[in-house]
Design a protein around this motif. Structure first.
Motif, PDB file in Angstrom:
ATOM      1  N   UNK A  26       0.852  -1.187   0.000  1.00 59.85           N
ATOM      2  CA  UNK A  26       0.000   0.000   0.000  1.00 59.85           C
ATOM      3  C   UNK A  26       0.887   1.235   0.000  1.00 59.85           C
ATOM      4  N   UNK A  27       0.634   2.129  -0.918  1.00 60.79           N
ATOM      5  CA  UNK A  27       1.362   3.392  -0.999  1.00 60.79           C
ATOM      6  C   UNK A  27       0.970   4.243   0.214  1.00 60.79           C
ATOM      7  N   UNK A  28       1.943   4.651   1.044  1.00 62.05           N
ATOM      8  CA  UNK A  28       1.608   5.428   2.249  1.00 62.05           C
ATOM      9  C   UNK A  28       0.919   6.760   1.949  1.00 62.05           C
ATOM     10  N   UNK A  29       1.034   7.241   0.712  1.00 59.70           N
ATOM     11  CA  UNK A  29       0.435   8.536   0.367  1.00 59.70           C
ATOM     12  C   UNK A  29      -1.042   8.424   0.007  1.00 59.70           C
ATOM     13  N   UNK A  30      -1.510   7.191  -0.128  1.00 56.49           N
ATOM     14  CA  UNK A  30      -2.914   6.969  -0.503  1.00 56.49           C
ATOM     15  C   UNK A  30      -3.821   7.328   0.674  1.00 56.49           C
ATOM     16  N   UNK A  31      -5.004   7.883   0.373  1.00 55.55           N
ATOM     17  CA  UNK A  31      -5.939   8.191   1.463  1.00 55.55           C
ATOM     18  C   UNK A  31      -6.860   6.998   1.724  1.00 55.55           C
ATOM     19  N   UNK A  32      -7.524   7.055   2.882  1.00 55.36           N
ATOM     20  CA  UNK A  32      -8.495   6.014   3.220  1.00 55.36           C
ATOM     21  C   UNK A  32      -9.584   5.975   2.144  1.00 55.36           C
ATOM     22  N   UNK A  33     -10.047   7.144   1.711  1.00 56.97           N
ATOM     23  CA  UNK A  33     -11.098   7.193   0.686  1.00 56.97           C
ATOM     24  C   UNK A  33     -10.644   6.530  -0.613  1.00 56.97           C
ATOM     25  N   UNK A  34      -9.376   6.779  -1.010  1.00 60.50           N
ATOM     26  CA  UNK A  34      -8.844   6.158  -2.232  1.00 60.50           C
ATOM     27  C   UNK A  34      -8.884   4.634  -2.123  1.00 60.50           C
ATOM     28  N   UNK A  35      -8.435   4.157  -0.964  1.00 63.40           N
ATOM     29  CA  UNK A  35      -8.352   2.716  -0.759  1.00 63.40           C
ATOM     30  C   UNK A  35      -9.750   2.082  -0.732  1.00 63.40           C
ATOM     31  N   UNK A  36     -10.668   2.738  -0.030  1.00 62.18           N
ATOM     32  CA  UNK A  36     -12.044   2.215   0.040  1.00 62.18           C
ATOM     33  C   UNK A  36     -12.664   2.230  -1.357  1.00 62.18           C
ATOM     34  N   UNK A  37     -12.378   3.277  -2.128  1.00 58.38           N
ATOM     35  CA  UNK A  37     -12.892   3.359  -3.496  1.00 58.38           C
ATOM     36  C   UNK A  37     -12.365   2.225  -4.365  1.00 58.38           C
ATOM     37  N   UNK A  38     -11.073   1.917  -4.186  1.00 61.28           N
ATOM     38  CA  UNK A  38     -10.470   0.831  -4.966  1.00 61.28           C
ATOM     39  C   UNK A  38     -11.089  -0.515  -4.596  1.00 61.28           C
ATOM     40  N   UNK A  39     -11.347  -0.705  -3.291  1.00 60.14           N
ATOM     41  CA  UNK A  39     -11.982  -1.956  -2.849  1.00 60.14           C
ATOM     42  C   UNK A  39     -13.411  -2.052  -3.395  1.00 60.14           C
ATOM     43  N   UNK A  40     -14.147  -0.928  -3.364  1.00 66.46           N
ATOM     44  CA  UNK A  40     -15.522  -0.920  -3.886  1.00 66.46           C
ATOM     45  C   UNK A  40     -15.538  -1.295  -5.361  1.00 66.46           C
ATOM     46  N   UNK A  41     -14.449  -0.935  -6.070  1.00 65.56           N
ATOM     47  CA  UNK A  41     -14.343  -1.215  -7.493  1.00 65.56           C
ATOM     48  C   UNK A  41     -14.252  -2.701  -7.827  1.00 65.56           C
ATOM     49  N   UNK A  42     -14.050  -3.529  -6.797  1.00 67.14           N
ATOM     50  CA  UNK A  42     -14.042  -4.977  -7.038  1.00 67.14           C
ATOM     51  C   UNK A  42     -15.438  -5.492  -7.357  1.00 67.14           C
ATOM     52  N   UNK A  43     -16.469  -4.678  -7.044  1.00 66.98           N
ATOM     53  CA  UNK A  43     -17.851  -5.074  -7.355  1.00 66.98           C
ATOM     54  C   UNK A  43     -18.441  -5.997  -6.316  1.00 66.98           C
ATOM     55  N   UNK A  44     -19.622  -6.550  -6.614  1.00 69.51           N
ATOM     56  CA  UNK A  44     -20.295  -7.505  -5.725  1.00 69.51           C
ATOM     57  C   UNK A  44     -20.513  -6.938  -4.344  1.00 69.51           C
ATOM     58  N   UNK A  45     -20.203  -7.767  -3.324  1.00 64.81           N
ATOM     59  CA  UNK A  45     -20.390  -7.355  -1.935  1.00 64.81           C
ATOM     60  C   UNK A  45     -19.539  -6.146  -1.565  1.00 64.81           C
ATOM     61  N   UNK A  46     -18.349  -6.024  -2.200  1.00 64.03           N
ATOM     62  CA  UNK A  46     -17.494  -4.869  -1.925  1.00 64.03           C
ATOM     63  C   UNK A  46     -18.175  -3.574  -2.354  1.00 64.03           C
ATOM     64  N   UNK A  47     -18.778  -3.596  -3.533  1.00 62.98           N
ATOM     65  CA  UNK A  47     -19.456  -2.396  -4.027  1.00 62.98           C
ATOM     66  C   UNK A  47     -20.661  -2.070  -3.145  1.00 62.98           C
ATOM     67  N   UNK A  48     -21.370  -3.131  -2.742  1.00 60.41           N
ATOM     68  CA  UNK A  48     -22.543  -2.942  -1.880  1.00 60.41           C
ATOM     69  C   UNK A  48     -22.140  -2.314  -0.544  1.00 60.41           C
ATOM     70  N   UNK A  49     -21.065  -2.845   0.053  1.00 61.47           N
ATOM     71  CA  UNK A  49     -20.660  -2.395   1.389  1.00 61.47           C
ATOM     72  C   UNK A  49     -19.936  -1.055   1.355  1.00 61.47           C
ATOM     73  N   UNK A  50     -19.132  -0.839   0.331  1.00 64.63           N
ATOM     74  CA  UNK A  50     -18.179   0.279   0.359  1.00 64.63           C
ATOM     75  C   UNK A  50     -18.467   1.364  -0.678  1.00 64.63           C
ATOM     76  N   UNK A  51     -19.577   1.207  -1.405  1.00 60.77           N
ATOM     77  CA  UNK A  51     -19.867   2.133  -2.503  1.00 60.77           C
ATOM     78  C   UNK A  51     -20.175   3.553  -2.061  1.00 60.77           C
ATOM     79  N   UNK A  52     -20.658   3.708  -0.831  1.00 59.02           N
ATOM     80  CA  UNK A  52     -21.058   5.044  -0.374  1.00 59.02           C
ATOM     81  C   UNK A  52     -20.370   5.344   0.960  1.00 59.02           C
TER      82      UNK A  52
END
Lengths: 86, 151
Positions: A26-52
């Motif tokens: 994980x790049x230390x310069x990445x924000x929590x929002x960036x990381x959560x957005x990337x996880x949401x981009x996996x789709x399925x349950x990730x998008x459901x849980x982390x999309x908003x």
């Protein structure tokens, strides 16, 4: 680049279907929002849980943080709904 | 000043918690006990938490109260696991020299426990429905109000 343990709680855990996972680089310069957005981009349950992120809260190394916080040297990121104890 | 906190599945005895606060020698002890509310066919309430963070965060909340009021002691107990209507969930107690300090700090502690400690409640009902309790905006407003509160 360091490993980061990610933990999920309550309905976030249920939607994703796991308690957590480790991300190896994980790049230390990445924000929590960036990381959560990337996880949401996996789709399925990730998008459901982390999309908003308005529906979510986060903690880095067991301290609440805003979503614009950078990961920095943290080892553990937890993502969960607003708390409902007491 | 003593801070005592405990998080676990075990039930607790409010009388024992109060007696421990009374032994601190102040003139005032105040407490709040939260119970599982029944009704609407609720059969069980499950409390999840973030184990690595919970104790540390409860201690931080208690330390915040201790920095705002001249307290002799704080006792906080929060249960986790599966509970039924009428079961005790949480105890917050404070001891001080005077009643106003004990009462105000106790109210602060339970407001902050609701909005700043990593617990989540899930309700199960007799008809099979389950739902995660949603945080109430009013609880956040109550907790934030303490930020502007001058002792």
């Amino acid at each position: 680049m360091a490993a980061l343990d990610i933990l999920y709680f309550a309905w976030v855990r249920e939607a994703i279907g796991r308690d957590g996972e480790r991300i190896d680089a994980v790049d230390p310069a990445v924000t929590v929002a960036d990381l959560v957005g990337a996880l949401a981009g996996r789709g399925g349950g990730y998008a459901e849980a982390l999309g908003d992120i308005e529906r979510l809260r986060a903690a880095l190394d067991q301290h609440f943080v805003a979503f614009d916080a950078v990961i920095g040297s943290a080892r553990e990121l937890a993502i969960f709904p607003p708390v409902t104890g007491g | 000043m003593t801070i005592h906190s405990r998080v676990g599945p075990e039930d607790f005895d409010p009388a024992e918690e109060l007696a421990a606060l009374e032994r601190l020698g102040g003139g005032a002890v105040a407490s709040f006990t939260g119970l599982v509310r029944g009704g609407d066919g609720l059969t069980t309430l499950r409390l999840d938490h973030y184990p690595a963070m919970t104790e540390a965060q409860v201690t931080r909340i208690a330390a915040e109260a201790a920095s705002r009021w001249p307290l002799l002691g704080i006792r906080i107990v929060h249960r986790i696991g599966t509970l039924e209507p009428g079961d005790r969930i949480v105890f917050v107690g404070t001891a001080s020299a005077h009643r106003r300090v004990a009462l105000e700090s106790c109210a602060f502690l339970i407001d902050w426990m609701k909005s700043h400690a990593p617990f989540w409640k899930k309700e199960s009902f007799a008809d099979g429905r389950e739902r995660w309790v949603e945080a109430k905006a009013e609880d956040v407003v109550k907790a934030d109000a303490w930020a502007a509160f001058h002792n």
